[in-house]
Motif scaffolding. Structure first.
Motif, PDB file in Angstrom:
ATOM      1  N   LYS A  89       0.849  -1.199   0.000  1.00 61.62           N
ATOM      2  CA  LYS A  89       0.000   0.000   0.000  1.00 61.62           C
ATOM      3  C   LYS A  89       0.880   1.243   0.000  1.00 61.62           C
ATOM      4  N   VAL A  90       0.389   2.307  -0.604  1.00 61.13           N
ATOM      5  CA  VAL A  90       1.111   3.577  -0.627  1.00 61.13           C
ATOM      6  C   VAL A  90       1.347   4.069   0.798  1.00 61.13           C
ATOM      7  N   ALA A  91       0.454   3.737   1.712  1.00 55.70           N
ATOM      8  CA  ALA A  91       0.600   4.160   3.104  1.00 55.70           C
ATOM      9  C   ALA A  91       1.866   3.586   3.743  1.00 55.70           C
ATOM     10  N   ARG A  92       2.445   2.543   3.176  1.00 53.02           N
ATOM     11  CA  ARG A  92       3.691   1.974   3.709  1.00 53.02           C
ATOM     12  C   ARG A  92       4.902   2.824   3.323  1.00 53.02           C
ATOM     13  N   TRP A  93       4.800   3.594   2.254  1.00 50.96           N
ATOM     14  CA  TRP A  93       5.924   4.396   1.757  1.00 50.96           C
ATOM     15  C   TRP A  93       6.555   5.291   2.834  1.00 50.96           C
ATOM     16  N   PRO A  94       5.778   6.087   3.574  1.00 49.72           N
ATOM     17  CA  PRO A  94       6.401   6.959   4.574  1.00 49.72           C
ATOM     18  C   PRO A  94       7.126   6.193   5.686  1.00 49.72           C
ATOM     19  N   ARG A  95       6.716   4.971   5.958  1.00 50.43           N
ATOM     20  CA  ARG A  95       7.346   4.172   7.011  1.00 50.43           C
ATOM     21  C   ARG A  95       8.534   3.361   6.509  1.00 50.43           C
ATOM     22  N   ALA A  96       8.734   3.320   5.207  1.00 48.95           N
ATOM     23  CA  ALA A  96       9.846   2.557   4.637  1.00 48.95           C
ATOM     24  C   ALA A  96      11.162   3.273   4.912  1.00 48.95           C
ATOM     25  N   THR A  97      12.231   2.503   4.932  1.00 50.06           N
ATOM     26  CA  THR A  97      13.551   3.103   5.136  1.00 50.06           C
ATOM     27  C   THR A  97      13.982   3.822   3.855  1.00 50.06           C
ATOM     28  N   THR A  98      14.961   4.671   3.998  1.00 52.45           N
ATOM     29  CA  THR A  98      15.494   5.376   2.833  1.00 52.45           C
ATOM     30  C   THR A  98      16.041   4.383   1.815  1.00 52.45           C
ATOM     31  N   ASP A  99      16.723   3.359   2.294  1.00 53.98           N
ATOM     32  CA  ASP A  99      17.264   2.338   1.384  1.00 53.98           C
ATOM     33  C   ASP A  99      16.160   1.615   0.617  1.00 53.98           C
ATOM     34  N   GLU A 100      15.053   1.310   1.297  1.00 50.88           N
ATOM     35  CA  GLU A 100      13.929   0.653   0.631  1.00 50.88           C
ATOM     36  C   GLU A 100      13.347   1.551  -0.462  1.00 50.88           C
ATOM     37  N   LYS A 101      13.193   2.829  -0.134  1.00 53.07           N
ATOM     38  CA  LYS A 101      12.638   3.768  -1.104  1.00 53.07           C
ATOM     39  C   LYS A 101      13.550   3.918  -2.316  1.00 53.07           C
ATOM     40  N   ILE A 102      14.848   4.054  -2.069  1.00 53.16           N
ATOM     41  CA  ILE A 102      15.796   4.209  -3.175  1.00 53.16           C
ATOM     42  C   ILE A 102      15.815   2.957  -4.037  1.00 53.16           C
ATOM     43  N   GLU A 103      15.798   1.791  -3.405  1.00 50.74           N
ATOM     44  CA  GLU A 103      15.830   0.525  -4.155  1.00 50.74           C
ATOM     45  C   GLU A 103      14.575   0.392  -5.021  1.00 50.74           C
ATOM     46  N   PHE A 104      13.417   0.711  -4.467  1.00 48.07           N
ATOM     47  CA  PHE A 104      12.164   0.615  -5.222  1.00 48.07           C
ATOM     48  C   PHE A 104      12.154   1.620  -6.375  1.00 48.07           C
ATOM     49  N   ALA A 105      12.515   2.864  -6.079  1.00 46.23           N
ATOM     50  CA  ALA A 105      12.515   3.904  -7.106  1.00 46.23           C
ATOM     51  C   ALA A 105      13.533   3.607  -8.201  1.00 46.23           C
ATOM     52  N   THR A 106      14.651   3.009  -7.843  1.00 42.22           N
ATOM     53  CA  THR A 106      15.653   2.623  -8.837  1.00 42.22           C
ATOM     54  C   THR A 106      15.102   1.563  -9.773  1.00 42.22           C
ATOM     55  N   ARG A 107      14.400   0.575  -9.199  1.00 44.12           N
ATOM     56  CA  ARG A 107      13.778  -0.464 -10.038  1.00 44.12           C
ATOM     57  C   ARG A 107      12.762   0.147 -10.991  1.00 44.12           C
ATOM     58  N   MET A 108      11.961   1.083 -10.499  1.00 44.21           N
ATOM     59  CA  MET A 108      10.953   1.717 -11.358  1.00 44.21           C
ATOM     60  C   MET A 108      11.628   2.565 -12.429  1.00 44.21           C
ATOM     61  N   GLY A 109      12.689   3.279 -12.058  1.00 51.60           N
ATOM     62  CA  GLY A 109      13.421   4.089 -13.029  1.00 51.60           C
ATOM     63  C   GLY A 109      14.006   3.237 -14.141  1.00 51.60           C
ATOM     64  N   LYS A 110      14.573   2.095 -13.780  1.00 56.86           N
ATOM     65  CA  LYS A 110      15.133   1.195 -14.794  1.00 56.86           C
ATOM     66  C   LYS A 110      14.040   0.636 -15.699  1.00 56.86           C
ATOM     67  N   ALA A 111      12.879   0.369 -15.125  1.00 60.69           N
ATOM     68  CA  ALA A 111      11.785  -0.211 -15.905  1.00 60.69           C
ATOM     69  C   ALA A 111      11.136   0.800 -16.847  1.00 60.69           C
ATOM     70  N   PHE A 112      11.068   2.062 -16.435  1.00 60.17           N
ATOM     71  CA  PHE A 112      10.293   3.034 -17.204  1.00 60.17           C
ATOM     72  C   PHE A 112      11.122   4.098 -17.912  1.00 60.17           C
ATOM     73  N   SER A 113      12.420   4.160 -17.684  1.00 56.68           N
ATOM     74  CA  SER A 113      13.225   5.217 -18.311  1.00 56.68           C
ATOM     75  C   SER A 113      13.276   5.093 -19.826  1.00 56.68           C
ATOM     76  N   SER A 114      12.994   3.898 -20.356  1.00 57.01           N
ATOM     77  CA  SER A 114      12.967   3.757 -21.816  1.00 57.01           C
ATOM     78  C   SER A 114      11.744   4.457 -22.411  1.00 57.01           C
ATOM     79  N   LEU A 115      10.692   4.657 -21.615  1.00 60.47           N
ATOM     80  CA  LEU A 115       9.511   5.389 -22.087  1.00 60.47           C
ATOM     81  C   LEU A 115       9.809   6.880 -22.204  1.00 60.47           C
ATOM     82  N   ALA A 116      10.522   7.380 -21.211  1.00 58.75           N
ATOM     83  CA  ALA A 116      10.886   8.805 -21.189  1.00 58.75           C
ATOM     84  C   ALA A 116      12.083   8.967 -20.266  1.00 58.75           C
TER      85      ALA A 116
END
Length: 99
Positions: free
Chosen positions: A29-56
């Motif tokens: 859930k999005v509500a888990r995002w604020p409680r996640a660690t910085t490392d968790e957030k960076i790891e997730f955002a990095t995965r999304m960036g790698k997956a979607f950067s080819s779109l833009a």
């Protein structure tokens, strides 16, 4: 003596399991995002960036961190999953279509 060894092994297993960072997944859930660690957030955002950067090119790690922070901290995300939030982040970044 056996009980002491069992207790020691159990506590060692619990400590080892707690030391691992839980990964954010698309099903969280999005509500888990604020409680996640910085490392968790960076790891997730990095995965999304790698997956979607080819779109833009703008759909990078920094974009997803900013977008998900705003999504999680503005209003009430309720039961929205991170998958849906990622889709919204991608949708609002679409370049205007050529006519």
């Amino acid at each position: 003596m056996r009980n002491i060894i069992k207790l020691f092994l159990l506590s060692a297993l619990c400590m080892a399991g707690g030391a691992q960072a839980a990964k954010l997944t698309m099903d969280d859930k999005v509500a888990r995002w604020p409680r996640a660690t910085t490392d968790e957030k960076i790891e997730f955002a990095t995965r999304m960036g790698k997956a979607f950067s080819s779109l833009a090119p703008g759909l990078d790690r920094n974009y997803f961190i900013k977008c998900l922070e705003e999504t999680a901290n503005i209003g009430n995300p309720g039961d929205i999953k991170l998958e849906e939030a990622v889709k919204m982040c991608v949708a609002v970044n679409k370049p205007p279509s050529e006519e």
